[in-house]
Design an enzyme around this catalytic site. Structure first.
Site, PDB file in Angstrom:
ATOM      1  NE  ARG A  90      -4.373  -0.214   2.474  1.00 20.26           N
ATOM      2  CZ  ARG A  90      -5.242  -1.208   2.631  1.00 20.26           C
ATOM      3  NH1 ARG A  90      -4.837  -2.451   2.590  1.00 20.26           N
ATOM      4  NH2 ARG A  90      -6.521  -0.957   2.810  1.00 20.26           N
ATOM      5  NE  ARG A 129     -16.298  -3.058   3.251  1.00 18.48           N
ATOM      6  CZ  ARG A 129     -15.089  -2.996   2.674  1.00 18.48           C
ATOM      7  NH1 ARG A 129     -14.806  -3.754   1.640  1.00 18.48           N
ATOM      8  NH2 ARG A 129     -14.173  -2.168   3.102  1.00 18.48           N
ATOM      9  NE  ARG A 135     -13.737  -3.401   7.003  1.00 19.86           N
ATOM     10  CZ  ARG A 135     -12.807  -3.438   6.061  1.00 19.86           C
ATOM     11  NH1 ARG A 135     -12.801  -4.424   5.192  1.00 19.86           N
ATOM     12  NH2 ARG A 135     -11.886  -2.505   5.979  1.00 19.86           N
ATOM     13  NE  ARG A 146     -10.878   1.854   5.008  1.00 22.35           N
ATOM     14  CZ  ARG A 146     -12.083   1.292   4.889  1.00 22.35           C
ATOM     15  NH1 ARG A 146     -13.104   1.769   5.573  1.00 22.35           N
ATOM     16  NH2 ARG A 146     -12.264   0.269   4.119  1.00 22.35           N
TER      17      ARG A 146
HETATM   18  P1  AMP Z   1      -8.461  -3.445   4.372  1.00 20.16           P
HETATM   19  O1  AMP Z   1      -9.260  -4.573   4.936  1.00 20.16           O
HETATM   20  O2  AMP Z   1      -7.474  -3.897   3.337  1.00 20.16           O
HETATM   21  O3  AMP Z   1      -9.292  -2.303   3.904  1.00 20.16           O
HETATM   22  O4  AMP Z   1      -7.559  -2.891   5.582  1.00 20.16           O
HETATM   23  C1  AMP Z   1      -8.146  -2.360   6.755  1.00 20.16           C
HETATM   24  C2  AMP Z   1      -7.106  -1.543   7.524  1.00 20.16           C
HETATM   25  O5  AMP Z   1      -5.992  -2.370   7.899  1.00 20.16           O
HETATM   26  C3  AMP Z   1      -6.479  -0.392   6.749  1.00 20.16           C
HETATM   27  O6  AMP Z   1      -7.294   0.769   6.774  1.00 20.16           O
HETATM   28  C4  AMP Z   1      -5.169  -0.205   7.501  1.00 20.16           C
HETATM   29  O7  AMP Z   1      -5.364   0.452   8.736  1.00 20.16           O
HETATM   30  C5  AMP Z   1      -4.778  -1.646   7.801  1.00 20.16           C
HETATM   31  N1  AMP Z   1      -3.973  -2.213   6.686  1.00 20.16           N
HETATM   32  C6  AMP Z   1      -4.327  -3.210   5.831  1.00 20.16           C
HETATM   33  N2  AMP Z   1      -3.362  -3.462   4.940  1.00 20.16           N
HETATM   34  C7  AMP Z   1      -2.352  -2.601   5.210  1.00 20.16           C
HETATM   35  C8  AMP Z   1      -1.076  -2.348   4.646  1.00 20.16           C
HETATM   36  N3  AMP Z   1      -0.643  -3.024   3.573  1.00 20.16           N
HETATM   37  N4  AMP Z   1      -0.312  -1.383   5.218  1.00 20.16           N
HETATM   38  C9  AMP Z   1      -0.720  -0.685   6.282  1.00 20.16           C
HETATM   39  N5  AMP Z   1      -1.917  -0.851   6.861  1.00 20.16           N
HETATM   40  C10 AMP Z   1      -2.741  -1.800   6.338  1.00 20.16           C
END
Ligand code: AMP
Length: 191
Positions: A90, A129, A135, A146
């Site tokens: 990311r 969602r 969530r 985000r």
């Molecule tokens: P997601 O389910 O991929 O939307 O991730 C939810 C949250 O987890 C994100 O908003 C970040 O806080 C954290 N997160 C997930 N993947 C990463 C990553 N590659 N680097 C940093 N934080 C992450």
């Protein structure tokens, strides 16, 4: 040959849904950093407690923490033939770390499908969602953060992978199964 696929797309583009479908269709494990963090949160591990402070605000967990977690996960035997990475990398630092990590495994990224969805559609999906899944980070304020984080930290990776000739754009506004069909075709070509 090992097949490491990096699935790119903004929050709400359908990466998680599609990674699960690809996992079944291609017999490659889905490695989703968000899911790994949520599992740690649920089990109240030290990593989970640390990640929570960032996740609750919609911010990124620090790179070194995230990279260490991914290194652990990709070292598991089920990832020997490759994996579908969902939500990682990311940041440009994470992308560099991934290249180094894969080179340690004598592997490299096979393809980077980018699930392309218009911004208005994304926000609409995330709000929906939030209602369905509840969530904690799917509320309006966190969604806004985000999206900002995605545009400033993650979107530059599209150029990074495009320059390497790895990026393939997929129309993410089609029906779920149509997106899966396009993705499967793109990945099969490089397997
Ligand atoms: P997601 O389910 O991929 O939307 O991730 C939810 C949250 O987890 C994100 O908003 C970040 O806080 C954290 N997160 C997930 N993947 C990463 C990553 N590659 N680097 C940093 N934080 C992450």
């Amino acid at each position: 040959m090992k097949t490491f696929v990096v699935l790119m797309g903004a929050p709400g583009a359908g990466k998680g849904t599609q990674a699960k479908k690809l996992e079944a269709a291609l017999n490659l494990p889905q490695v989703a950093t968000g899911d790994l963090f949520r599992a740690n949160l649920k089990n109240n591990t030290e990593l989970g407690q640390l990640a929570r402070t960032y996740m609750d605000k919609g911010e990124l967990v620090p790179d070194e923490v995230t990279v260490a977690m991914v290194r652990d996960r990709l070292s598991q035997p089920d990832c020997e033939q490759g994996a579908i990475l969902d939500g990682f990398p990311r940041t440009t630092a994470q992308a560099a770390a991934l290249d180094a990590l894969l080179s340690d495994f004598s592997a490299k990224i096979a393809v980077v499908p980018f699930i392309d969805v218009n911004q208005d559609v994304l926000v609409e999906r995330l709000v929906k969602r939030a209602e369905i899944e509840g969530r904690a980070d799917d509320n309006v304020e966190t969604i806004r953060v985000r999206m900002q984080v995605y545009h400033s930290e993650t979107a530059p990776l599209l150029d990074y992978y495009d320059e390497k000739g790895l990026l393939v754009k997929i129309n993410g506004e089609q029906a779920i199964d149509e997106v899966t069909a396009d993705l499967t075709q793109v990945v099969r070509k490089v397997m």
